[in-house]
Design a protein around this motif. Structure first.
Motif, PDB file in Angstrom:
ATOM      1  N   SER A  21       0.837  -1.197   0.000  1.00 38.33           N
ATOM      2  CA  SER A  21       0.000   0.000   0.000  1.00 38.33           C
ATOM      3  C   SER A  21       0.867   1.241   0.000  1.00 38.33           C
ATOM      4  N   ALA A  22       1.988   1.171   0.726  1.00 38.48           N
ATOM      5  CA  ALA A  22       2.875   2.330   0.741  1.00 38.48           C
ATOM      6  C   ALA A  22       3.393   2.591  -0.673  1.00 38.48           C
ATOM      7  N   ASN A  23       3.663   1.520  -1.359  1.00 40.19           N
ATOM      8  CA  ASN A  23       4.255   1.628  -2.679  1.00 40.19           C
ATOM      9  C   ASN A  23       3.310   2.171  -3.724  1.00 40.19           C
ATOM     10  N   THR A  24       2.051   1.723  -3.614  1.00 39.71           N
ATOM     11  CA  THR A  24       1.076   2.159  -4.597  1.00 39.71           C
ATOM     12  C   THR A  24       0.999   3.676  -4.563  1.00 39.71           C
ATOM     13  N   ALA A  25       1.097   4.207  -3.360  1.00 41.05           N
ATOM     14  CA  ALA A  25       1.019   5.649  -3.222  1.00 41.05           C
ATOM     15  C   ALA A  25       2.220   6.337  -3.852  1.00 41.05           C
ATOM     16  N   SER A  26       3.298   5.595  -4.038  1.00 44.25           N
ATOM     17  CA  SER A  26       4.519   6.262  -4.480  1.00 44.25           C
ATOM     18  C   SER A  26       4.623   6.387  -5.990  1.00 44.25           C
ATOM     19  N   ALA A  27       3.523   6.000  -6.676  1.00 43.74           N
ATOM     20  CA  ALA A  27       3.458   6.012  -8.134  1.00 43.74           C
ATOM     21  C   ALA A  27       4.675   6.562  -8.868  1.00 43.74           C
ATOM     22  N   ASN A  28       5.470   5.678  -9.399  1.00 40.72           N
ATOM     23  CA  ASN A  28       6.590   6.052 -10.265  1.00 40.72           C
ATOM     24  C   ASN A  28       7.690   6.855  -9.598  1.00 40.72           C
ATOM     25  N   LYS A  29       7.666   6.951  -8.284  1.00 39.08           N
ATOM     26  CA  LYS A  29       8.746   7.710  -7.648  1.00 39.08           C
ATOM     27  C   LYS A  29       9.850   6.771  -7.173  1.00 39.08           C
ATOM     28  N   GLY A  30       9.784   5.526  -7.598  1.00 37.25           N
ATOM     29  CA  GLY A  30      10.790   4.585  -7.129  1.00 37.25           C
ATOM     30  C   GLY A  30      10.317   3.905  -5.868  1.00 37.25           C
ATOM     31  N   PHE A  31      11.072   2.911  -5.448  1.00 37.03           N
ATOM     32  CA  PHE A  31      10.636   2.082  -4.340  1.00 37.03           C
ATOM     33  C   PHE A  31      11.061   2.681  -3.012  1.00 37.03           C
ATOM     34  N   TYR A  32      10.218   2.599  -2.000  1.00 29.38           N
ATOM     35  CA  TYR A  32      10.675   2.926  -0.653  1.00 29.38           C
ATOM     36  C   TYR A  32       9.977   2.018   0.338  1.00 29.38           C
ATOM     37  N   LEU A  33      10.545   1.928   1.477  1.00 33.79           N
ATOM     38  CA  LEU A  33       9.985   1.051   2.485  1.00 33.79           C
ATOM     39  C   LEU A  33       9.090   1.830   3.430  1.00 33.79           C
ATOM     40  N   ASP A  34       7.971   1.239   3.765  1.00 28.90           N
ATOM     41  CA  ASP A  34       7.122   1.836   4.780  1.00 28.90           C
ATOM     42  C   ASP A  34       7.797   1.617   6.130  1.00 28.90           C
ATOM     43  N   PRO A  35       8.162   2.675   6.833  1.00 31.01           N
ATOM     44  CA  PRO A  35       8.880   2.474   8.093  1.00 31.01           C
ATOM     45  C   PRO A  35       8.045   1.703   9.115  1.00 31.01           C
ATOM     46  N   LYS A 313      18.484   5.341 -14.858  1.00 32.09           N
ATOM     47  CA  LYS A 313      17.967   6.688 -15.130  1.00 32.09           C
ATOM     48  C   LYS A 313      16.433   6.678 -15.175  1.00 32.09           C
ATOM     49  N   PHE A 314      15.851   5.511 -15.256  1.00 34.90           N
ATOM     50  CA  PHE A 314      14.383   5.430 -15.163  1.00 34.90           C
ATOM     51  C   PHE A 314      13.999   5.121 -13.719  1.00 34.90           C
ATOM     52  N   HIS A 316      12.487   3.344 -10.587  1.00 35.98           N
ATOM     53  CA  HIS A 316      12.261   1.913 -10.398  1.00 35.98           C
ATOM     54  C   HIS A 316      10.786   1.563 -10.598  1.00 35.98           C
ATOM     55  N   ASN A 317      10.551   0.524 -11.393  1.00 39.65           N
ATOM     56  CA  ASN A 317       9.194   0.056 -11.706  1.00 39.65           C
ATOM     57  C   ASN A 317       8.323   1.108 -12.408  1.00 39.65           C
ATOM     58  N   SER A 318       8.964   2.108 -12.998  1.00 37.64           N
ATOM     59  CA  SER A 318       8.220   3.027 -13.871  1.00 37.64           C
ATOM     60  C   SER A 318       7.917   2.280 -15.171  1.00 37.64           C
ATOM     61  N   ALA A 319       7.001   2.832 -15.968  1.00 35.45           N
ATOM     62  CA  ALA A 319       6.648   2.161 -17.224  1.00 35.45           C
ATOM     63  C   ALA A 319       7.882   2.017 -18.121  1.00 35.45           C
ATOM     64  N   ALA A 320       8.734   3.028 -18.162  1.00 32.88           N
ATOM     65  CA  ALA A 320       9.912   2.956 -19.043  1.00 32.88           C
ATOM     66  C   ALA A 320      10.831   1.809 -18.617  1.00 32.88           C
ATOM     67  N   HIS A 321      11.043   1.679 -17.316  1.00 28.53           N
ATOM     68  CA  HIS A 321      11.874   0.585 -16.792  1.00 28.53           C
ATOM     69  C   HIS A 321      11.212  -0.761 -17.102  1.00 28.53           C
ATOM     70  N   LEU A 322       9.933  -0.893 -16.784  1.00 26.53           N
ATOM     71  CA  LEU A 322       9.265  -2.191 -16.950  1.00 26.53           C
ATOM     72  C   LEU A 322       9.146  -2.592 -18.418  1.00 26.53           C
ATOM     73  N   HIS A 323       8.939  -1.617 -19.283  1.00 28.72           N
ATOM     74  CA  HIS A 323       8.819  -1.927 -20.714  1.00 28.72           C
ATOM     75  C   HIS A 323      10.076  -2.657 -21.215  1.00 28.72           C
TER      76      HIS A 323
END
Ligand code: DON
Length: 585
Positions: A21-35, A313-314, A316-323
């Motif tokens: 859920s934390a990640n979904t909120a981070s839409a395309n801003k790369g991965f982070y951990l919910d503390p 440079k993309f 993480h898990n952005s569309a450009a990276h995943l494509h």
């Protein structure tokens, strides 16, 4: 006496949900951990075992603490999982073990994959109408290959271990004979497979209560026939399984239901020690399993292709990276369908498939903006100029690292959960259904949707093509930095790929790399599989580029990894499945 600190971390699926859920909120801003997710790696200064089941991890750590090396601990963990994780841990299946020997700076690959019985033949799973009888290929006595696990573990122990076989198998014998507490995971898993497993009287007897009831969490689970089989192995080595009483029980099981495995098949089973496939990716290098696993070849092929872009440079898990990830996966699985099989039977063009030249030609034809249709992608080695010698869902991984730097990365399996569902009467263990990993008919998908042809056709004594990918990664100086691997059938190779990309290109730690949401594409079906945590923005963009999305997200794999950060070992047991643990000392 060495002071022993065995501590365990149980990481549950709830943590992943929080993370997702934390990640979904981070839409395309790369991965982070919910503390708040309290998701963290386990640290160790001496040695560590990470597996899908906590008792087995503890068994391995105790062997390390008792003076065993990584191979001894791996063998003890492998036998213990055969008792405590019956859906995938096994003595009736097979697998692959990668071993790194610190003093020789050498990595070797032990192939203990099942072999087809001598009487197996190409069309054995076809009906009179020429259709594939998938029930026969997956859930009949014919679905079992000659098991390799016992021969493989004993080979490793005797050649590279330090303790005796009797010492390393003893904890498993005790767990079978004296029982262990049923975990919520084991209870749920047996309950969910009841309809299938109750059909075999021996399986029903071994895995359900005498009145047909379910084992509940906290119940004690005894397996006396399995204990006796393990004790025979401990006493007589490979002959305790492949000859004598155990072999007789396997053959009885075959004969009562028309199965093909004979005493000669069992006595002829051979472990093969192979050269791993190794290669470089950016600043790191890695070694993984060679054919008859397709894992190492296609892992390297995909990394080689990805090296042609600066992925980091993309986001993480952005569309450009995943494509880009999807397009390299698409090509690798197309190649898998044609070129890969048992190298003892068919020539596999490994050198060409993992060459940088091939990868750069393939990368050059990827469109960075648009998805390609899988129908338009073919196995493509012909684009290389060279002359090519081309003719023609339950597994478990564990990683072990000892205080001297020896490493084991091991994946073994019965194939589907609880394999064929057929337990050997009197011997207490389940038989695999690995014969379904062969291509029963060209172009017809197996249980994982994988297709194949002549290279992976059924033949007596041949090993079915696998996707299992035990892997060891090294830094630029050749020092090991990661041992990893996963279950997941066809998805294993892309899961290991994402572990490496996450850590190398996106600088994640091992736990963060494990938890990051995953995708999978395998050429055919032309679908993108994705986990819940991939942001909906990325998914929408991928769709607009022409990718076909699977209707619903699904969970991909369960890695069990250990990394070395220069000062400490860090263990990460995947939060996607219950019950895994890192045990350190
Ligand atoms: O060897 C293979 O590729 C398959 N038999 C692995 C099966 C598997 O990973 C099932 N796990 N979820």
């Amino acid at each position: 006496m060495r002071h022993l600190f065995v501590f365990l971390t149980l990481i549950t699926i709830q943590f992943l949900s929080a993370l997702v859920s934390a990640n979904t909120a981070s839409a395309n801003k790369g991965f982070y951990l919910d503390p708040n997710a309290k998701f963290h790696p386990v640290f160790a200064n001496h040695g560590m075992v990470v597996s899908q089941e906590k008792i087995a991890s503890k068994v391995g750590a105790a062997i390390l603490a008792a003076g065993g090396n990584a191979v001894d601990a791996a063998v003890a963990t492998g036998f213990a999982l055969a008792v405590t994780l019956p859906r995938a841990g096994n003595i009736g299946g097979g697998g692959f073990m990668l071993v790194y020997l610190a003093d020789k700076k050498k990595t070797l690959a032990i192939d203990y994959r099942e072999m087809a019985p001598a009487a197996a033949y190409k069309n054995m799973f076809l009906t009179v109408d020429g259709e594939v009888d998938s029930n026969k290929a997956r859930y009949s006595v014919h679905s079992a290959g000659v098991p390799g696990t016992v021969a493989g573990l004993i080979y490793a122990q005797q050649k590279y271990g330090r303790l005796t076989l009797a010492e390393t198998i003893k904890p498993a014998i005790n767990l079978a004979r004296h029982g262990f507490e049923v975990s919520p995971d084991l209870s749920d898993s047996l309950r969910s497979r009841y309809d299938r497993l109750r059909k075999q009287p021996s399986t029903k007897k071994y895995f359900y209560k005498a009145d047909g009831g379910f084992y509940m969490p906290g119940d004690r689970f005894y397996q006396s026939d399995l204990g006796a089989t393990l004790a025979r192995i401990g006493a007589y080595g490979v002959d305790g399984f492949y000859k004598g009483t155990t072999a007789g029980l396997i053959v009885n099981q075959m004969q009562s239901t028309g199965g093909l495995i004979t005493l000669e098949d069992l006595a002829s089973y051979r472990v093969v020690e192979r050269e791993p496939v190794c290669g470089k990716y950016r600043s790191i290098s890695l070694c993984a399993m060679p054919p008859p696993s397709s894992g190492g070849v296609h892992l390297l092929q995909m990394l080689n292709m990805l090296e042609n872009w600066e992925l980091s440079k993309f986001p993480h898990n952005s569309a450009a990276h995943l494509h880009l990830m999807i397009e390299v996966m698409r090509q690798a699985y197309a190649d898998r369908s044609l070129y890969l099989g048992d190298p003892d039977f068919v020539p596999v063009p490994t050198i060409e498939l993992i060459s940088k030249q091939y990868a750069s030609k393939l990368s050059a034809i990827i469109d960075s903006q648009n998805a390609r249709s899988s129908a338009a992608i073919l196995p493509s080695l012909h684009i290389l100029d060279a002359n090519l010698p081309v003719e023609s869902s339950e597994t478990t991984h564990f990683s072990v690292w000892d205080s001297e730097g020896n490493i084991v990365s091991n994946t073994y399996t019965l194939n589907l959960s609880y394999g064929s569902g057929i337990a050997v009467e009197g011997a207490g263990f389940l038989l695999n259904n690995e014969m379904d990993d062969f291509a029963s008919k060209p172009g017809v998908p197996n249980a994982y949707g994988l297709i194949g042809g002549a290279a992976n056709a059924i033949e007596g004594f041949k090993r079915p093509l696998s996707s299992m990918t035990p892997t060891i990664v090294f830094d630029s100086e050749g020092m090991p930095i990661l041992a990893t691997g996963s279950p997941g059938g066809s998805t294993i190779i892309t899961i290991v790929l994402q572990m490496i990309i996450n850590m190398v290109d996106y600088k994640m730690g091992v736990a963060e790399a494990t938890a990051a949401p995953r995708i999978h594409h395998q050429w055919l079906p032309d679908r993108l599989f994705y986990e819940t945590g991939i942001s909906s923005d990325s998914l929408k963009l991928l769709e607009s580029m022409g990718h076909n999305l699977q209707d619903k997200p699904r969970v991909l794999g369960a890695t069990q990894s250990i990394s070395w950060d220069g000062g400490r070992l860090q263990g990460a047991s995947d939060p996607r499945r219950h019950g895994g643990a890192a045990a350190a000392y």
